[in-house]
Design a protein around this motif. Structure first.
Motif, PDB file in Angstrom:
ATOM      1  N   LEU A  12      76.171   9.922  99.945  1.00  0.00           N
ATOM      2  CA  LEU A  12      76.461   8.843  99.017  1.00  0.00           C
ATOM      3  C   LEU A  12      75.190   8.059  98.770  1.00  0.00           C
ATOM      4  CD1 LEU A  12      79.846   7.563 100.513  1.00  0.00           C
ATOM      5  CD2 LEU A  12      79.520   9.210  98.682  1.00  0.00           C
ATOM      6  N   SER A  13      75.105   7.344  97.642  1.00  0.00           N
ATOM      7  CA  SER A  13      73.887   6.629  97.282  1.00  0.00           C
ATOM      8  C   SER A  13      73.767   5.310  98.018  1.00  0.00           C
ATOM      9  CB  SER A  13      73.874   6.377  95.776  1.00  0.00           C
ATOM     10  OG  SER A  13      74.962   5.556  95.430  1.00  0.00           O
ATOM     11  N   LEU A  14      72.587   4.681  97.871  1.00  0.00           N
ATOM     12  CA  LEU A  14      72.300   3.340  98.368  1.00  0.00           C
ATOM     13  C   LEU A  14      72.509   3.199  99.859  1.00  0.00           C
ATOM     14  CD1 LEU A  14      73.844   1.272  95.461  1.00  0.00           C
ATOM     15  CD2 LEU A  14      71.464   1.942  95.801  1.00  0.00           C
ATOM     16  N   GLY A  15      72.102   4.209 100.601  1.00  0.00           N
ATOM     17  CA  GLY A  15      72.077   4.092 102.055  1.00  0.00           C
ATOM     18  C   GLY A  15      73.399   4.410 102.713  1.00  0.00           C
ATOM     19  N   ALA A 208      63.199   2.370 102.411  1.00  0.00           N
ATOM     20  CA  ALA A 208      62.705   2.250 101.035  1.00  0.00           C
ATOM     21  C   ALA A 208      63.334   3.281 100.101  1.00  0.00           C
ATOM     22  CB  ALA A 208      61.184   2.410 101.014  1.00  0.00           C
ATOM     23  N   TRP A 209      64.008   4.278 100.638  1.00  0.00           N
ATOM     24  CA  TRP A 209      64.504   5.358  99.791  1.00  0.00           C
ATOM     25  C   TRP A 209      66.030   5.286  99.660  1.00  0.00           C
ATOM     26  CZ3 TRP A 209      63.619   6.072 104.981  1.00  0.00           C
ATOM     27  CH2 TRP A 209      64.601   6.743 105.723  1.00  0.00           C
ATOM     28  N   THR A 210      66.537   5.706  98.503  1.00  0.00           N
ATOM     29  CA  THR A 210      67.974   5.773  98.246  1.00  0.00           C
ATOM     30  C   THR A 210      68.373   7.135  97.694  1.00  0.00           C
ATOM     31  OG1 THR A 210      67.652   4.866  96.020  1.00  0.00           O
ATOM     32  CG2 THR A 210      68.147   3.296  97.789  1.00  0.00           C
ATOM     33  N   LYS A 211      67.407   8.057  97.586  1.00  0.00           N
ATOM     34  CA  LYS A 211      67.667   9.400  97.069  1.00  0.00           C
ATOM     35  C   LYS A 211      67.208  10.429  98.096  1.00  0.00           C
ATOM     36  CE  LYS A 211      65.093   8.231  93.618  1.00  0.00           C
ATOM     37  NZ  LYS A 211      64.276   8.194  92.389  1.00  0.00           N
ATOM     38  N   PRO A 212      67.738  11.648  98.028  1.00  0.00           N
ATOM     39  CA  PRO A 212      67.303  12.695  98.965  1.00  0.00           C
ATOM     40  C   PRO A 212      65.800  12.962  98.847  1.00  0.00           C
ATOM     41  CG  PRO A 212      69.319  13.349  97.846  1.00  0.00           C
ATOM     42  CD  PRO A 212      68.836  12.106  97.150  1.00  0.00           C
ATOM     43  N   PHE A 213      65.208  13.399  99.945  1.00  0.00           N
ATOM     44  CA  PHE A 213      63.802  13.796  99.946  1.00  0.00           C
ATOM     45  C   PHE A 213      63.653  15.079  99.131  1.00  0.00           C
ATOM     46  CE2 PHE A 213      63.983  10.809 103.303  1.00  0.00           C
ATOM     47  CZ  PHE A 213      62.704  10.327 103.504  1.00  0.00           C
ATOM     48  N   VAL A 254      49.546  16.654  94.059  1.00  0.00           N
ATOM     49  CA  VAL A 254      50.285  16.404  95.295  1.00  0.00           C
ATOM     50  C   VAL A 254      51.254  15.267  95.001  1.00  0.00           C
ATOM     51  CG1 VAL A 254      50.120  15.566  97.674  1.00  0.00           C
ATOM     52  CG2 VAL A 254      48.428  17.192  96.795  1.00  0.00           C
ATOM     53  N   LEU A 255      52.539  15.492  95.256  1.00  0.00           N
ATOM     54  CA  LEU A 255      53.572  14.548  94.864  1.00  0.00           C
ATOM     55  C   LEU A 255      54.255  13.921  96.074  1.00  0.00           C
ATOM     56  CD1 LEU A 255      55.248  16.654  92.028  1.00  0.00           C
ATOM     57  CD2 LEU A 255      53.253  15.150  91.868  1.00  0.00           C
ATOM     58  N   ALA A 256      54.646  12.662  95.942  1.00  0.00           N
ATOM     59  CA  ALA A 256      55.349  11.965  97.014  1.00  0.00           C
ATOM     60  C   ALA A 256      56.729  12.569  97.213  1.00  0.00           C
ATOM     61  CB  ALA A 256      55.485  10.481  96.680  1.00  0.00           C
ATOM     62  N   ILE A 257      57.126  12.757  98.470  1.00  0.00           N
ATOM     63  CA  ILE A 257      58.427  13.370  98.749  1.00  0.00           C
ATOM     64  C   ILE A 257      59.566  12.358  98.646  1.00  0.00           C
ATOM     65  CG2 ILE A 257      57.442  15.214 100.148  1.00  0.00           C
ATOM     66  CD1 ILE A 257      58.389  13.696 102.639  1.00  0.00           C
ATOM     67  N   ASN A 258      59.245  11.059  98.631  1.00  0.00           N
ATOM     68  CA  ASN A 258      60.260  10.045  98.410  1.00  0.00           C
ATOM     69  C   ASN A 258      59.596   8.690  98.179  1.00  0.00           C
ATOM     70  OD1 ASN A 258      62.916   9.049  98.091  1.00  0.00           O
ATOM     71  ND2 ASN A 258      63.648  10.322  99.787  1.00  0.00           N
ATOM     72  N   ASP A 259      60.409   7.677  97.898  1.00  0.00           N
ATOM     73  CA  ASP A 259      59.901   6.341  97.622  1.00  0.00           C
ATOM     74  C   ASP A 259      59.269   5.724  98.868  1.00  0.00           C
ATOM     75  OD1 ASP A 259      61.235   6.882  95.279  1.00  0.00           O
ATOM     76  OD2 ASP A 259      62.755   5.316  95.530  1.00  0.00           O
ATOM     77  N   GLY A 260      58.300   4.842  98.657  1.00  0.00           N
ATOM     78  CA  GLY A 260      57.678   4.165  99.787  1.00  0.00           C
ATOM     79  C   GLY A 260      56.445   3.390  99.366  1.00  0.00           C
ATOM     80  N   THR A 261      55.676   2.990 100.360  1.00  0.00           N
ATOM     81  CA  THR A 261      54.458   2.226 100.150  1.00  0.00           C
ATOM     82  C   THR A 261      53.268   2.979 100.727  1.00  0.00           C
ATOM     83  OG1 THR A 261      55.676   0.138 100.304  1.00  0.00           O
ATOM     84  CG2 THR A 261      53.288   0.035 100.598  1.00  0.00           C
ATOM     85  N   TRP A 337      64.296  17.517 106.120  1.00  0.00           N
ATOM     86  CA  TRP A 337      64.414  16.383 105.207  1.00  0.00           C
ATOM     87  C   TRP A 337      64.728  16.785 103.781  1.00  0.00           C
ATOM     88  CZ3 TRP A 337      64.297  11.447 107.057  1.00  0.00           C
ATOM     89  CH2 TRP A 337      63.828  11.284 108.363  1.00  0.00           C
ATOM     90  N   PHE A 338      64.184  17.885 103.320  1.00  0.00           N
ATOM     91  CA  PHE A 338      64.263  18.215 101.895  1.00  0.00           C
ATOM     92  C   PHE A 338      65.700  18.448 101.442  1.00  0.00           C
ATOM     93  CE2 PHE A 338      59.726  19.966 102.341  1.00  0.00           C
ATOM     94  CZ  PHE A 338      59.219  18.716 102.086  1.00  0.00           C
ATOM     95  N   GLY A 339      66.057  17.790 100.336  1.00  0.00           N
ATOM     96  CA  GLY A 339      67.398  17.911  99.794  1.00  0.00           C
ATOM     97  C   GLY A 339      68.418  17.034 100.488  1.00  0.00           C
ATOM     98  N   LYS A 340      67.961  16.160 101.397  1.00  0.00           N
ATOM     99  CA  LYS A 340      68.885  15.319 102.166  1.00  0.00           C
ATOM    100  C   LYS A 340      68.467  13.859 102.098  1.00  0.00           C
ATOM    101  CE  LYS A 340      69.345  19.055 105.567  1.00  0.00           C
ATOM    102  NZ  LYS A 340      69.133  19.389 107.012  1.00  0.00           N
ATOM    103  N   LEU A 341      69.465  12.991 102.161  1.00  0.00           N
ATOM    104  CA  LEU A 341      69.179  11.570 102.303  1.00  0.00           C
ATOM    105  C   LEU A 341      68.783  11.262 103.736  1.00  0.00           C
ATOM    106  CD1 LEU A 341      69.285   8.880 100.686  1.00  0.00           C
ATOM    107  CD2 LEU A 341      71.616   8.597 101.574  1.00  0.00           C
ATOM    108  N   LEU A 342      69.446  11.940 104.673  1.00  0.00           N
ATOM    109  CA  LEU A 342      69.147  11.820 106.100  1.00  0.00           C
ATOM    110  C   LEU A 342      69.140  13.201 106.714  1.00  0.00           C
ATOM    111  CD1 LEU A 342      71.524   8.867 107.120  1.00  0.00           C
ATOM    112  CD2 LEU A 342      69.062   8.742 106.677  1.00  0.00           C
ATOM    113  N   PRO A 343      68.329  13.403 107.765  1.00  0.00           N
ATOM    114  CA  PRO A 343      68.332  14.725 108.426  1.00  0.00           C
ATOM    115  C   PRO A 343      69.594  14.924 109.242  1.00  0.00           C
ATOM    116  CG  PRO A 343      66.951  13.191 109.622  1.00  0.00           C
ATOM    117  CD  PRO A 343      67.389  12.474 108.374  1.00  0.00           C
TER     118      PRO A 343
END
Length: 343
Positions: A12-15, A208-213, A254-261, A337-343
């Motif tokens: 589900l979204s938003l954590g 910082a992330w709300t979408k799958p990696f 090279v692309l970021a795998i998810n949102d962050g700083t 991690w890839f394709g998942k919000l959490l491992p």
């Protein structure tokens, strides 16, 4: 070695997330029998038959089997439901999931870390999430074979659980690198480089992330996998490959795998052109050996944003991206991690 394919996880979204099964599928290989698979997994043939609704013991090559040893186990504490994996492997990132009205009040520690060579052992962890669905991230150190022990506390009550650790690493790889190459590891600037990275590992910021990696690069080939035990030469200490190597042409984005700083962006003796992104909750991703950097320290980035370009800077023998995903400083398999919000 067993060939496993992860089953889909309901997200589900938003954590927020569903407490989904941690089961996995095993693809039957030539020469497999139900007895051999049961022996490898330390389960009974009857358990495998019951889990897979098998009326006989015959198998077909390519058939998918559910493995009960990978199923999650659930315990309860004062109305709090705790779900933990029943088995983990070295270098794995995983989640202990908490559900219930008081889930946010619970605290989790991994007690076995006190006897391991691990950063921030047995750290007191507050769960994250919302709506009665929470989680705490765990990690298994490469080289660790003793069972993982966790503790969940809620007020004056507490429970502990033990999870066996599987050794899925391959044989030690002897690289036999020439001294002219290994001398790069003795660069006087390496200590400062390592200290800078350790500061990034110590960060504890909000999620910082709300979408799958996602690994958005158009790079499909892996030249060196995660966790490989290796020696640089026959007399060297055994180390591990803490990330995954993706070969590519110089200049490939090279692309970021998810949102962050962005917390590190510069060129260093060993890691070369390096970008480190803090995703929150002690999770950071690292991108080594880049030829050009496209971001600055303090910059907010989103999943799929360009961080730089593939190169062969630092301790590198050819153009590639070395990608790491760390949980509170310890290396975890990016595939978790890839394709998942959490491992």
């Amino acid at each position: 070695m067993l060939r496993r394919v992860a089953l889909p996880t309901l997200l589900l979204s938003l954590g927020c997330f569903a407490l989904a099964s941690l089961a996995s599928a095993y693809v039957v290989q030539k020469g497999d029998t139900l007895y051999r698979i049961a022996a490898r997994e330390s389960v009974t043939v009857d358990e495998l038959k019951r889990l897979n609704n098998l009326s006989s013991e015959s198998l077909s090559v390519g058939q998918n089997l559910k493995l009960p040893s990978e199923a999650a186990k659930v315990v309860k504490l004062s109305g709090l439901e705790v779900e933990a994996p029943s088995v983990v492997r070295q270098g794995e990132a995983f989640s202990v999931r908490l559900r219930g009205a008081r889930a946010a009040e619970a605290r989790v520690r991994f007690l076995s870390e006190t006897s391991e060579d691990v950063r921030s052992p047995a750290e007191d962890l507050a769960p994250f999430g919302a709506g009665g669905e929470y989680a705490v991230l765990g990690r298994v150190v490469l080289g660790q074979t003793k069972p993982l022990v966790y503790e969940v506390r809620l007020g004056s009550e507490r429970i502990t659980g033990s999870v066996p650790v599987k050794n899925t690493l391959g044989r030690v790889q002897n690289l036999n690198l020439p001294s002219s190459t290994t001398e790069l590891l003795q660069d006087p600037g390496r200590a400062a480089e390592d200290a800078l990275v350790e500061k990034a590992y110590a960060r504890r910021t909000p999620q910082a992330w709300t979408k799958p990696f996602a690994f958005g690069n158009a790079i499909k080939v892996i030249s060196s996998g995660f966790g490989q035990p290796r020696r640089y030469n026959k007399d060297a200490k055994i180390t591990y490959h803490y990330g995954v190597d993706f070969p590519g042409k110089v200049g490939t984005p090279v692309l970021a795998i998810n949102d962050g700083t962005v917390v590190i962006a510069g060129t260093y003796p060993v890691r070369g052109g390096l970008v480190v992104v803090d995703h929150g909750l002690g999770v950071v991703s690292l991108y080594f050996h880049q030829s050009k950097l496209a971001v600055k320290i303090g910059q907010k980035v989103t999943r799929g944003q360009k961080l730089g370009e593939i190169g062969t800077t630092g301790f590198s023998s050819g153009p590639h991206l070395h990608l790491e995903v760390r949980v509170r400083g310890e290396a975890t398999d990016p595939a978790d991690w890839f394709g998942k919000l959490l491992p």
